[in-house]
Design an enzyme around this catalytic site. Structure first.
Site, PDB file in Angstrom:
ATOM      1  CG  ASP A  78      -8.643  -3.144  10.495  1.00  0.00           C
ATOM      2  OD1 ASP A  78      -8.104  -2.601  11.635  1.00  0.00           O
ATOM      3  OD2 ASP A  78      -8.608  -2.033   9.460  1.00  0.00           O
ATOM      4  NE  ARG A 125      -0.560   0.316   5.029  1.00  0.00           N
ATOM      5  CZ  ARG A 125      -1.032   0.911   5.969  1.00  0.00           C
ATOM      6  NH1 ARG A 125      -1.996   1.513   5.946  1.00  0.00           N
ATOM      7  NH2 ARG A 125      -0.184   0.626   7.203  1.00  0.00           N
ATOM      8  NE  ARG A 156      -3.295  -2.262   9.080  1.00  0.00           N
ATOM      9  CZ  ARG A 156      -4.067  -2.080   9.993  1.00  0.00           C
ATOM     10  NH1 ARG A 156      -5.116  -3.231  10.263  1.00  0.00           N
ATOM     11  NH2 ARG A 156      -4.216  -1.298  11.126  1.00  0.00           N
ATOM     12  CD  GLU A 162     -16.487   3.323   0.632  1.00  0.00           C
ATOM     13  OE1 GLU A 162     -15.849   3.334   1.907  1.00  0.00           O
ATOM     14  OE2 GLU A 162     -17.733   3.237   0.957  1.00  0.00           O
ATOM     15  CG  HIS A 219      -6.097  -1.798   4.568  1.00  0.00           C
ATOM     16  ND1 HIS A 219      -5.288  -0.749   3.695  1.00  0.00           N
ATOM     17  CD2 HIS A 219      -5.579  -1.486   5.716  1.00  0.00           C
ATOM     18  CE1 HIS A 219      -4.599   0.202   4.529  1.00  0.00           C
ATOM     19  NE2 HIS A 219      -4.997   0.031   5.610  1.00  0.00           N
TER      20      HIS A 219
END
Length: 312
Positions: free
Chosen positions: A117, A10, A167, A58, A109
């Site tokens: 998460d 990323r 990530r 989004e 991610h």
């Protein structure tokens, strides 16, 4: 021995956009209130007038990107893989895929390496979803060098591209001096005669380590890096399968519809071969440290080695 450099893809994405901004004045970057996480903030600081924060919307962002592409811009719509491929699927399909817009989707991610998460954000289905959209190119780079090259290749490709980034910081396994990225072309990272390991994304470095372990047991594993899952380099995979007679796919994604599915489809047509698919086994992830999750779900080098050894 010097320590291997590690960087999350990323970050490579953000750095590449900022570096390529000068070369491509039509390049614009959109994000959905996640510039810090997707690293598009690096581009935003350098080119504030060419960065658009669409907010937590989004689906709308994909429509905005499609519109910008009709005006001659090269938009990169950036957000987490779960939101890009999941929440905005209809807009990606109908507003970008169907009219074949020149939109690039930077999905960060991805996979269980999102870590803490948890399952709601650990997208293990995005490759499967995106490869079903006609005309969509699907790229999953293995390291920093490959990720940067993939961003440039996406800009130069006319049509929609889905780029998958992680990530977790991963080892840099490619040499920037001699690395060459070609859309739809796999790379043989290691020659072998006993089994073919076809890997993608962060699993390429893990598969190379697993191959070293297998070598200690007298098993010569060929390792192929498939950075472009669609279009797939079916000829390279089939040629290797004919040589070794056994194929293992390794991915940080569901074994349903991802790299394993794509390779199985290709081999069924070109070179029917015994196969083992290593990936996320039809289950959701869970919250926890990324490295611990990779080990628990059997995607680390030792687990790959053990699974292949038992299978052989």
């Amino acid at each position: 021995m010097s320590e291997v450099k590690k960087i999350a893809t990323r970050e490579s994405y953000g750095n590449a956009l900022a570096e390529l901004g000068e070369q491509y004045p039509n390049l614009v970057v959109l994000d959905a209130d996640l510039a810090g996480a997707t690293k598009t903030s690096i581009f935003m600081k350098k080119f504030p007038d060419r960065h658009i924060d669409c907010g937590i919307a989004e689906s709308n962002m994909m429509g905005v990107a499609a519109g910008l592409s009709t005006a001659g811009k090269i938009p990169f719509a950036s957000t987490f893989a779960m939101f890009a491929a999941g929440r905005a699927f209809e807009q990606v399909r109908n507003s970008i895929g169907y009219p074949h817009m020149n939109v690039k989707i930077g999905a960060t991610h991805a996979g269980i390496s999102v870590g803490e998460d948890g399952a709601s954000h650990q997208c293990n289905e995005d490759i499967a979803l995106m490869r079903t959209i006609p005309g969509m190119v699907v790229i999953n780079p293995a390291d920093d060098v490959e990720a940067r090259a993939a961003v440039k290749a996406a800009i130069e490709h006319e049509g929609p591209v889905y780029l998958r980034f992680g990530r977790l910081a991963v080892p840099v396994i490619n040499d920037p001096a001699d690395y060459k990225f070609e859309l739809g072309k796999g790379i043989t990272m290691r020659e072998g005669k006993d089994v073919t390991i076809v890997a993608t994304g962060l699993e390429v470095s893990e598969s190379l380590e697993a191959a070293k372990m297998l070598e200690a047991d007298g098993i010569a594993a060929e390792v192929i890096n498939i950075h472009t899952i669609k279009p797939l380099d079916a000829d390279l995979i089939a040629a290797s399968a004919k040589k070794t007679g056994r194929v293992v796919t390794v991915e940080e994604h569901s074994i349903i519809g991802g790299l394993g599915g794509a390779v199985a489809e290709a081999l069924a047509e070109k070179a029917p071969t015994k196969m083992l698919r290593i990936g996320v086994n039809d289950t959701f992830g869970e919250s926890g440290p990324a490295k611990a999750l990779i080990e628990k779900y059997g995607l680390d080098a030792k687990s790959i080695y053990e699974k292949i050894k038992a299978w052989l």
